[in-house]
Motif scaffolding. Structure first.
Motif, PDB file in Angstrom:
ATOM      1  N   ASN A  76      -6.299 -19.879 -30.415  1.00 32.45           N
ATOM      2  CA  ASN A  76      -5.492 -19.259 -29.373  1.00 32.45           C
ATOM      3  C   ASN A  76      -5.411 -20.254 -28.215  1.00 32.45           C
ATOM      4  N   ARG A  77      -5.855 -19.900 -27.019  1.00 34.38           N
ATOM      5  CA  ARG A  77      -5.728 -20.838 -25.896  1.00 34.38           C
ATOM      6  C   ARG A  77      -7.020 -21.601 -25.594  1.00 34.38           C
ATOM      7  N   ASP A 126      -1.067 -23.539 -24.439  1.00 37.07           N
ATOM      8  CA  ASP A 126      -0.132 -22.473 -24.094  1.00 37.07           C
ATOM      9  C   ASP A 126       1.181 -22.614 -24.851  1.00 37.07           C
ATOM     10  N   THR A 127       1.659 -23.842 -24.992  1.00 33.71           N
ATOM     11  CA  THR A 127       2.911 -24.079 -25.712  1.00 33.71           C
ATOM     12  C   THR A 127       2.775 -23.728 -27.182  1.00 33.71           C
ATOM     13  N   SER A 134       2.530 -19.890 -27.611  1.00 35.85           N
ATOM     14  CA  SER A 134       3.682 -19.104 -27.176  1.00 35.85           C
ATOM     15  C   SER A 134       4.908 -19.253 -28.062  1.00 35.85           C
TER      16      SER A 134
END
Length: 250
Positions: A129-130, A209-210, A213
């Motif tokens: 994930n992040r 994040d990219t 997302s």
């Protein structure tokens, strides 16, 4: 939970006269699910860097085609790939007028397990994930200075010797090879392989994040576009590959 895989690659010549970065996603001809990604940032004047990077992609293809799960582990394949590519690049020095060298970062997925190798300052990131699980260490002068606490990350980006490598393929010294892997992946695991023409413009958090997302293809294009914008007309060659593990619908 079933997990599916999204992949994407992208390249850009940047503001250089020649594209010396190479990246390829390769699949085994008879073993579905065996996936190999090789990325190389070539160096060596004129066409020498491109030639070195091509040798790495060729070695990756040849070693994957010869891969037999009954007698060889993925980690062994990657180690053989690096040694073969290093030898091929060195031999090409005697048949050309160039002095070819290259970084390498290679990633393999087989039966739910991933492993990787790298040498130089092309990077592999593993995000869950992040969260940053792993970022490979740059085999560069500024990377060494950072690890010794003599440079900050910001100072390293603007250091006059930031492109000086302490290890790569094709040189006289035995290359410094670092390897890693994980025995299982889950939905939310994302991997990014990239040359310094990309990563030098992003924080780890922005990369994560990219990838989280956007689908792999859109994420690759967004990173490429942002790197070009931020380079302000002085961008290096760019190569990148993304592997996203996402939840599959039943």
């Amino acid at each position: 939970m079933r997990v599916s895989v999204e992949t994407s690659v992208a390249r850009h010549i940047g503001d250089r006269k020649e594209q010396q970065d190479r990246v390829a996603i390769l699949t085994h001809p008879t073993h579905p699910g065996a996936l190999l990604i090789a990325l190389a940032d070539g160096m060596g004047g004129h066409s020498g860097g491109a030639m070195a990077a091509e040798q790495i992609v060729l070695a990756a293809q040849q070693n994957l085609e010869a891969f037999s799960p009954a007698t060889e582990q993925p980690g062994q394949l990657l180690n053989t790939l690096v040694q073969n590519a290093h030898s091929s690049i060195r031999l090409s020095r005697f048949t050309s007028e160039q002095d070819p060298h290259s970084t390498i970062v290679a990633f393999m997925l087989y039966r739910g397990r991933v492993c990787w190798v790298h040498c130089g300052d092309s990077r592999l990131y593993h995000f869950r994930n992040r969260r940053v699980i792993l970022r490979t260490k740059d085999h560069s002068l500024v990377g060494e200075l950072q690890r010794r606490g003599k440079l900050t990350a910001e100072e390293a980006l603007h250091h006059p010797q930031r492109n000086v490598l302490v290890s790569c393929l094709g040189g006289d010294r035995t290359p410094l090879i670092e390897a890693g892997g994980c025995d299982s992946v889950v939905a939310g695991d994302h991997f990014l392989l990239c040359s310094d023409g990309l990563w030098s413009f992003f924080s780890d958090e922005e990369l994560a994040d990219t990838l989280v997302s956007l689908p792999a293809g859109e994420a690759a294009q967004r990173l490429l576009d942002l790197a070009r914008k931020r380079s302000k007309g002085n961008g290096d060659n760019i190569a990148l590959a993304i592997v996203k593990f996402v939840s599959a619908e039943n």
